[in-house]
Scaffold this motif. Sequence first.
Motif, PDB file in Angstrom:
ATOM      1  N   TYR A 119       0.840  -1.201   0.000  1.00 35.91           N
ATOM      2  CA  TYR A 119       0.000   0.000   0.000  1.00 35.91           C
ATOM      3  C   TYR A 119       0.876   1.253   0.000  1.00 35.91           C
ATOM      4  O   TYR A 119       1.706   1.442   0.893  1.00 35.91           O
ATOM      5  N   THR A 120       0.686   2.149  -0.988  1.00 34.26           N
ATOM      6  CA  THR A 120       1.533   3.339  -1.119  1.00 34.26           C
ATOM      7  C   THR A 120       0.729   4.618  -1.318  1.00 34.26           C
ATOM      8  O   THR A 120       1.301   5.653  -1.652  1.00 34.26           O
ATOM      9  N   THR A 121      -0.586   4.594  -1.128  1.00 39.19           N
ATOM     10  CA  THR A 121      -1.409   5.783  -1.342  1.00 39.19           C
ATOM     11  C   THR A 121      -1.230   6.766  -0.182  1.00 39.19           C
ATOM     12  O   THR A 121      -1.505   6.424   0.973  1.00 39.19           O
ATOM     13  N   GLU A 122      -0.780   7.972  -0.496  1.00 38.34           N
ATOM     14  CA  GLU A 122      -0.573   9.004   0.520  1.00 38.34           C
ATOM     15  C   GLU A 122      -1.662  10.062   0.344  1.00 38.34           C
ATOM     16  O   GLU A 122      -1.485  11.069  -0.332  1.00 38.34           O
ATOM     17  N   SER A 123      -2.807   9.812   0.928  1.00 43.28           N
ATOM     18  CA  SER A 123      -3.954  10.706   0.755  1.00 43.28           C
ATOM     19  C   SER A 123      -4.833  10.645   1.990  1.00 43.28           C
ATOM     20  O   SER A 123      -5.145   9.556   2.489  1.00 43.28           O
ATOM     21  N   TRP A 124      -5.247  11.846   2.471  1.00 48.79           N
ATOM     22  CA  TRP A 124      -6.132  11.910   3.636  1.00 48.79           C
ATOM     23  C   TRP A 124      -7.555  11.489   3.290  1.00 48.79           C
ATOM     24  O   TRP A 124      -8.384  11.315   4.185  1.00 48.79           O
ATOM     25  N   THR A 125      -7.872  11.304   2.016  1.00 45.80           N
ATOM     26  CA  THR A 125      -9.242  10.941   1.649  1.00 45.80           C
ATOM     27  C   THR A 125      -9.378   9.457   1.321  1.00 45.80           C
ATOM     28  O   THR A 125     -10.490   8.979   1.106  1.00 45.80           O
ATOM     29  N   ALA A 126      -8.290   8.712   1.258  1.00 48.87           N
ATOM     30  CA  ALA A 126      -8.370   7.278   0.979  1.00 48.87           C
ATOM     31  C   ALA A 126      -8.972   6.547   2.178  1.00 48.87           C
ATOM     32  O   ALA A 126      -8.780   6.947   3.331  1.00 48.87           O
ATOM     33  N   THR A 127      -9.679   5.463   1.923  1.00 45.35           N
ATOM     34  CA  THR A 127     -10.368   4.741   2.999  1.00 45.35           C
ATOM     35  C   THR A 127     -10.010   3.255   2.974  1.00 45.35           C
ATOM     36  O   THR A 127      -9.452   2.734   2.002  1.00 45.35           O
ATOM     37  N   ALA A 128     -10.342   2.599   4.064  1.00 47.56           N
ATOM     38  CA  ALA A 128     -10.206   1.152   4.189  1.00 47.56           C
ATOM     39  C   ALA A 128     -11.540   0.619   4.712  1.00 47.56           C
ATOM     40  O   ALA A 128     -12.533   1.360   4.807  1.00 47.56           O
ATOM     41  N   THR A 129     -11.572  -0.637   5.080  1.00 44.95           N
ATOM     42  CA  THR A 129     -12.761  -1.206   5.718  1.00 44.95           C
ATOM     43  C   THR A 129     -12.433  -1.508   7.175  1.00 44.95           C
ATOM     44  O   THR A 129     -11.263  -1.659   7.562  1.00 44.95           O
ATOM     45  N   VAL A 130     -13.461  -1.605   7.986  1.00 44.64           N
ATOM     46  CA  VAL A 130     -13.258  -1.984   9.383  1.00 44.64           C
ATOM     47  C   VAL A 130     -12.604  -3.360   9.455  1.00 44.64           C
ATOM     48  O   VAL A 130     -11.748  -3.619  10.325  1.00 44.64           O
TER      49      VAL A 130
END
Length: 403
Positions: A238-249
């Motif tokens: 994982y290399t996404t550097e963004s405050w708007t990216a999300t994951a799942t619980v």
Amino acid sequence: MTARTTAAPRIAVLGGGIGGLATAAFLRREGLDSTVYEQAPRLAEVGAGLVVAPNAARQLRRLGVLDAFRDRAVRLDTGWEFRRWQDGTVLSSENLADSCERLYGEQTYTAHRADLLAALQSRVPAGSVRLGHECVGLDTAGEAYTLRFADGSTAGADVVIGADGVHSVVRDTLFGAAPATYSGLCAFRALVPAPSAPEFARRPAQTLWIGPDHHLVHYPVSGGDLVNLVAFAPAGAYTTESWTATATVEEFLAEFAGWDPRLTGLIRAAGTPGRWALLDRDPLTHWSEGGVTLLGDAAHPMFPFFAQGAAQAIEDAAVLAGCLARGLDDPAAALRRYEGLRVPRTTRLQTVSHGRAHVNHLPDGTEQRARDTAYAQEDPLLANGWIYEYDPEAELDRMAAAR
């Protein structure tokens, strides 16, 4: 505000986040006008919680916004409450209620980022903030600078302050686009409604659960209505550097499988978590060229393990405004003085923040037991006094005396 007789430069601040609004607020306190250009259609700080330590609280008091900020902030009674990952055993904790103000003149608070942004915004005239202005270029040829925006419009300025974050257009213009290196870590963040959180997480305490390759921090925000979680784990690919990216619980939970059930229960109660990669950047040795400079994450992005990112941006703003106000006859020289005052401190914080990940993520064993013993014997409030006692006005006075 200080009255000025010298013609003031046209000051453009790129970025309407915490650093940009703090800069505009401190400039106004010095009697200097500025224009803030923000790419978003409205001012709204993404993310969740942050810690406002005494060095940042001191500057909010100087701006006259600390009382309003405290309406929604949570004053911490306990900090650095380290807990063992497997069973929640408390390894150490600090009584902030009794010591913090006595040592440093201010308390420590936790808050939602939006509440800090609103406090700073209250000291910036609405007409000086231009929303929907995404800067795509900066022309530095000539006596003045030209900002170019995505909608085709332009603006001129004599001083440009790049408070435009880790993907700074201003930094790339001055020093070229330097790719970040892969840290191998990622972060999760989430908010839990207080009624869904266990009592131990609702306390006015900053708690850090530490274990092999991971750690998780939680504390209340928004007047105690929410509990903020931020956690750190191996990033994998994982290399996404963004405050708007999300994951799942479920992804968040998987990272803490086998940890104390109280902690995993807290994660399970979270809404959609954010997730971002922690990319690594070497400290810059200088931030300014002529009348253009950098501030906050654009200048010194740091790992969040000392909770000083926002605080250092606010300190930058106070020092920069003071240097400009004392050097209107030569803004470029004023920016060099600002840089000279700030680079050593922020570089030191970048360095110590970087090293903390290894210490917190030790696997169980001899090193881990030695660390736990050291934590139990340490007084972090005193040990980190160099962070919390810092006063920009004292720095500016020393600079003036040296000149």
